[in-house]
Design an enzyme around this catalytic site. Sequence first.
Site, PDB file in Angstrom:
ATOM      1  N   ARG A  74       0.867  -1.187   0.000  1.00  0.00           N
ATOM      2  CA  ARG A  74       0.000   0.000   0.000  1.00  0.00           C
ATOM      3  C   ARG A  74       0.899   1.231   0.000  1.00  0.00           C
ATOM      4  O   ARG A  74       1.664   1.446   0.932  1.00  0.00           O
ATOM      5  CB  ARG A  74      -0.878   0.012   1.241  1.00  0.00           C
ATOM      6  CG  ARG A  74      -1.919  -1.102   1.262  1.00  0.00           C
ATOM      7  CD  ARG A  74      -2.932  -0.845   2.364  1.00  0.00           C
ATOM      8  NE  ARG A  74      -3.840  -1.958   2.555  1.00  0.00           N
ATOM      9  CZ  ARG A  74      -4.932  -2.178   1.822  1.00  0.00           C
ATOM     10  NH1 ARG A  74      -5.234  -1.365   0.834  1.00  0.00           N
ATOM     11  NH2 ARG A  74      -5.719  -3.211   2.087  1.00  0.00           N
ATOM     12  N   ASP A 136     -13.805  -5.875  -1.941  1.00  0.00           N
ATOM     13  CA  ASP A 136     -14.855  -4.979  -1.429  1.00  0.00           C
ATOM     14  C   ASP A 136     -15.915  -4.632  -2.483  1.00  0.00           C
ATOM     15  O   ASP A 136     -17.006  -4.177  -2.141  1.00  0.00           O
ATOM     16  CB  ASP A 136     -14.231  -3.678  -0.910  1.00  0.00           C
ATOM     17  CG  ASP A 136     -13.172  -3.915   0.147  1.00  0.00           C
ATOM     18  OD1 ASP A 136     -13.237  -4.962   0.810  1.00  0.00           O
ATOM     19  OD2 ASP A 136     -12.278  -3.059   0.300  1.00  0.00           O
ATOM     20  N   ARG A 171     -26.706 -19.713  21.013  1.00  0.00           N
ATOM     21  CA  ARG A 171     -26.038 -18.418  21.162  1.00  0.00           C
ATOM     22  C   ARG A 171     -26.380 -17.427  20.059  1.00  0.00           C
ATOM     23  O   ARG A 171     -26.856 -17.799  18.984  1.00  0.00           O
ATOM     24  CB  ARG A 171     -24.515 -18.621  21.104  1.00  0.00           C
ATOM     25  CG  ARG A 171     -23.924 -19.190  22.365  1.00  0.00           C
ATOM     26  CD  ARG A 171     -22.468 -19.527  22.141  1.00  0.00           C
ATOM     27  NE  ARG A 171     -21.841 -19.883  23.390  1.00  0.00           N
ATOM     28  CZ  ARG A 171     -20.712 -20.564  23.482  1.00  0.00           C
ATOM     29  NH1 ARG A 171     -20.083 -20.966  22.411  1.00  0.00           N
ATOM     30  NH2 ARG A 171     -20.198 -20.839  24.670  1.00  0.00           N
ATOM     31  N   MET A 178     -15.330  -8.444   6.040  1.00  0.00           N
ATOM     32  CA  MET A 178     -14.590  -7.312   5.459  1.00  0.00           C
ATOM     33  C   MET A 178     -15.464  -6.532   4.480  1.00  0.00           C
ATOM     34  O   MET A 178     -16.640  -6.825   4.313  1.00  0.00           O
ATOM     35  CB  MET A 178     -13.322  -7.818   4.762  1.00  0.00           C
ATOM     36  CG  MET A 178     -12.146  -8.005   5.699  1.00  0.00           C
ATOM     37  SD  MET A 178     -10.672  -8.409   4.733  1.00  0.00           S
ATOM     38  CE  MET A 178      -9.425  -8.277   6.010  1.00  0.00           C
ATOM     39  N   GLY A 179     -14.875  -5.580   3.818  1.00  0.00           N
ATOM     40  CA  GLY A 179     -15.631  -4.762   2.868  1.00  0.00           C
ATOM     41  C   GLY A 179     -15.279  -3.304   2.994  1.00  0.00           C
ATOM     42  O   GLY A 179     -15.839  -2.459   2.292  1.00  0.00           O
ATOM     43  N   GLU A 231     -17.322  -4.837   8.679  1.00  0.00           N
ATOM     44  CA  GLU A 231     -16.274  -4.239   9.515  1.00  0.00           C
ATOM     45  C   GLU A 231     -16.450  -2.721   9.626  1.00  0.00           C
ATOM     46  O   GLU A 231     -15.963  -2.097  10.554  1.00  0.00           O
ATOM     47  CB  GLU A 231     -14.883  -4.575   8.969  1.00  0.00           C
ATOM     48  CG  GLU A 231     -14.619  -4.043   7.566  1.00  0.00           C
ATOM     49  CD  GLU A 231     -13.224  -4.354   7.041  1.00  0.00           C
ATOM     50  OE1 GLU A 231     -12.376  -4.844   7.802  1.00  0.00           O
ATOM     51  OE2 GLU A 231     -12.988  -4.095   5.838  1.00  0.00           O
ATOM     52  N   ARG A 277     -21.054 -14.418  20.865  1.00  0.00           N
ATOM     53  CA  ARG A 277     -19.674 -14.681  20.457  1.00  0.00           C
ATOM     54  C   ARG A 277     -19.391 -13.955  19.143  1.00  0.00           C
ATOM     55  O   ARG A 277     -20.293 -13.786  18.307  1.00  0.00           O
ATOM     56  CB  ARG A 277     -19.453 -16.175  20.231  1.00  0.00           C
ATOM     57  CG  ARG A 277     -19.498 -16.988  21.513  1.00  0.00           C
ATOM     58  CD  ARG A 277     -18.261 -16.762  22.379  1.00  0.00           C
ATOM     59  NE  ARG A 277     -18.238 -17.657  23.517  1.00  0.00           N
ATOM     60  CZ  ARG A 277     -18.799 -17.418  24.699  1.00  0.00           C
ATOM     61  NH1 ARG A 277     -19.490 -16.299  24.894  1.00  0.00           N
ATOM     62  NH2 ARG A 277     -18.706 -18.291  25.686  1.00  0.00           N
TER      63      ARG A 277
HETATM   64  O1  F6P Z   1      -9.659  -3.462   0.571  1.00  0.00           O
HETATM   65  C1  F6P Z   1      -9.559  -4.811   0.852  1.00  0.00           C
HETATM   66  C2  F6P Z   1      -9.487  -5.041   2.341  1.00  0.00           C
HETATM   67  O2  F6P Z   1      -9.366  -6.420   2.581  1.00  0.00           O
HETATM   68  C3  F6P Z   1     -10.650  -4.467   3.135  1.00  0.00           C
HETATM   69  O3  F6P Z   1     -11.786  -5.278   3.074  1.00  0.00           O
HETATM   70  C4  F6P Z   1     -10.032  -4.341   4.499  1.00  0.00           C
HETATM   71  O4  F6P Z   1     -10.659  -3.311   5.229  1.00  0.00           O
HETATM   72  C5  F6P Z   1      -8.622  -3.977   4.204  1.00  0.00           C
HETATM   73  O5  F6P Z   1      -8.357  -4.403   2.890  1.00  0.00           O
HETATM   74  C6  F6P Z   1      -7.601  -4.592   5.128  1.00  0.00           C
HETATM   75  O6  F6P Z   1      -6.368  -4.060   4.818  1.00  0.00           O
HETATM   76  P1  F6P Z   1      -4.966  -4.640   5.257  1.00  0.00           P
HETATM   77  O7  F6P Z   1      -4.694  -5.854   4.415  1.00  0.00           O
HETATM   78  O8  F6P Z   1      -4.004  -3.539   4.983  1.00  0.00           O
HETATM   79  O9  F6P Z   1      -5.091  -5.009   6.709  1.00  0.00           O
END
Ligand code: F6P
Length: 359
Positions: A74, A136, A171, A178-179, A231, A277
């Site tokens: 990144r 995403d 439960r 993610m997303g 998330e 949980r």
């Molecule tokens: O953009 C893809 C993604 O997996 C997101 O879903 C997540 O928020 C982020 O990247 C996690 O980033 P990293 O791999 O830098 O922890």
Amino acid sequence: MRRIGFLTSGGDCQALNAAMRGVVKSLVNSGEQVELYGFLDGYRGLIYGNYRMLDISDFSGILTRGGTILGTSRVPFKTIKDPDENGLDKVEAMKHSYYKLKLDCLVILGGNGTHKTANLLREEGLSIVTLPKTIDNDLWGTDMTFGFQSAVDIATQSIDYIHTTADSHGRVFIVEIMGHKVGFLPLNAGMAGGADIILIPEIPYDIDRIVDAINLRKERGARFTIIAVAEGAISKKDAKLSKKEYKEKLEKNRSKYPSVSYEIAEKIQEKTGKEVRVTVPGHVQRGGSPCPYDRVFASRLGAEAGKLILKGEYGFMVGYKNREIVKVPLEDVAGKLKTLEPDAAIIKEAKMLGISFGD
Ligand code: F6P
């Protein structure tokens, strides 16, 4: 002879290799002579001139391979114009690598951040073609990104597995999906996995409505409840905070609540007395082999990117709109986020199925 550079940037996902293979295969099968350069670890490789020459054989046997054969990193767009710690002008350095190798074009595979830098390089005069990757599915200008369907499969499987143990113990289970800031992945995995409640960033939740939904299930005789939480899910109350205030709040509570799900879990437990949980599949969602859909989809996008290169049409992302592969100008893609509309048909249909969004 065409000299073509490749780089993969940002968080990885499934089918990056399949997409690059698609580009190379379509060029080679057209009879074109190519010289291929792979920049290592995304824009970092382009900035610091780290590359390796690739042979056509490098693209054999990688259709099914997850991750990226080039590595990724990144490199945030917001600091791309700032010099690095040694005073290096990163944008000039990227141009230098491109011109030094006398490239005809650069194929860039990435998501939102990646596209901002790709567009900057286009503005700087480089010939760029991009391919839309991200689990995403939040990239503007394309209905679908590769990686998304594979991640939906994995996240769905996580929810599937949770069902049996949730039922045994009676439960409430939260599966955090993610997303990033959008809800495509949690919504699709949630619906596919039969989640009872789905919380997505585009529809801020009210904890009492979540509790209502859990109680209603109990009244109807259900022993357990499964909640798919994005998330990036946010409460109605927090949605009123400024971006800065919300970030500060998350930071302050980080040790108590490693992610949004833990705060939601604590509140549900308090209000229902039920055992809650949290399961976080995390980066598993980005791992492993691409699903068949993504293999086909990424290969098609790659083939079409090859076609653009042969025609010398640069400055485009190869996207997918209304079931057709299209070229989308990079200046239109860069800097825009694709989000779910809260009144989208799929959300209305999910509600008709009895799924609560906590709103
Ligand atoms: O953009 C893809 C993604 O997996 C997101 O879903 C997540 O928020 C982020 O990247 C996690 O980033 P990293 O791999 O830098 O922890």
